[in-house]
Design a protein around this motif. Structure first.
Motif: not given
Length: 325
Positions: A162-163, A165, A171, A205, A208, A210, A256-257, A262-264
């Motif tokens: 999941e994303y 913050e 990053k 994932i 996002e 999107s 968010r990508d 925002w990090n996976i």
């Protein structure tokens, strides 16, 4: 003045008739608007008036309502029809798109799609079409995908993610173990509950956002959408998500990508983790400065399956393949 407006004889297969208007002055017994001796006729956007029978296709007197629609089509299909506007059946046998509008059936057998704004694929033996024979549904209005079978990713991705913050707004490097601080993440330290690891190998994932700002629609206290009556493209009143008055569709949006904050985060499965020189295959781990180190009390049960790269002092880390549960 003839009794048949348009006719197709034997040996004529897979023809398409569309955008035709026929008007016969007066009505006589036996008059047929469109006649085909075979059943393989693709019909769309047809209007015949003044005929006792509007359509006779393959020996069946087909009701006029099945083809009285705008902008719809039946292509490369057999014994199929559309009843709503802007619907379609393509490459199907006994396929029926019966939703009010934008209802589609593709590559199917004995399948009915009763929903507007959706496209389905389906298959079942026998000779009776049914909505129960749907196997896959893509719903444009809701943005949902449903399938009766398994969904398989062809890549060898190995974790669920999941994303989140980052607390710093920057990053976080791949392979870093992270923990929560409020609703944001930072590199995990000894004693922290490890949330997951920054991942490049997630097969699923979530979060996002999107296509638009995550706050575009008004939400209730449990995160679900608030619905209200709105007019759709055909002027019909439908229930649809209520748009946030703060939403600005004219503004450029980056998913968010595309944003460093925002990090996976891989939360479960097999993940690649930065590690120090203490970590060996079979070890359990905890975190120090976001890097895995051997743990003698494996309270989180994160176990090393193998070491992919031995610790490199110049880099400041090695890489271990770890299973998270």
């Amino acid at each position: 003045g003839g009794t048949t407006g348009l006719a197709f004889g034997g040996g004529v297969d897979n023809c398409t008739v569309s955008n035709v208007y026929g008007h016969r002055l007066g009505t006589s017994s036996g008059a047929v608007g469109l006649y085909s001796s075979g059943p393989d006729l693709n019909i769309s956007n047809i209007n015949f008036q003044g005929y006792e029978t509007t359509f006779n296709v393959g020996g069946k007197k087909t009701p006029y309502e099945l083809f009285k629609h705008k902008g719809s089509s039946v292509l490369a299909s057999k014994d199929s029809h559309v009843t709503g506007t802007n619907g379609f059946v393509v490459g199907s046998v006994r396929g029926q798109a019966t939703g009010d509008s934008q209802s589609g059936v593709i590559g199917s057998y004995n399948t009915i799609n009763p929903k507007a704004n959706s496209t389905v694929w389906g298959w079942a033996t026998g000779s009776t079409p049914s909505s129960a024979n749907r196997k896959i549904e893509l719903h444009a209005k809701e943005g949902t995908i449903k399938a009766t079978g398994k969904i398989t990713g062809s890549a060898t991705f190995s974790d669920y993610a999941e994303y989140f913050e980052s607390l710093s707004g920057e990053k976080i490097p791949t392979g870093t173990l992270v923990t929560l601080e409020g609703d944001k993440i930072r590199p995990a330290e000894k004693g922290d509950l490890m949330l997951g690891v920054i991942s490049e190998t997630a097969g699923v994932i979530l979060g996002e956002s999107s296509f638009h700002w995550s706050g575009r629609y008004v939400k209730n206290e449990f995160g679900g959408c608030v619905y209200e009556e709105q007019k759709d493209a055909n002027g019909q009143m439908v229930m649809a998500p209520k748009e946030n008055p703060d939403y600005r569709p004219e503004e450029d949006y980056a998913s968010r990508d595309e944003r460093d904050e925002w990090n996976i985060v891989g939360l479960i499965g097999q993940v690649y983790v930065r590690c120090d020189e203490t970590v060996k295959a079979g070890d359990f781990i905890h975190a120090h400065n976001g890097i895995a180190t051997k743990s003698d009390s494996p309270n989180q049960h994160w176990q090393v399956m193998k070491v992919i790269q031995e610790f490199d002092a110049d880099k400041g880390f090695g890489v271990a393949f770890v299973f998270i549960r």
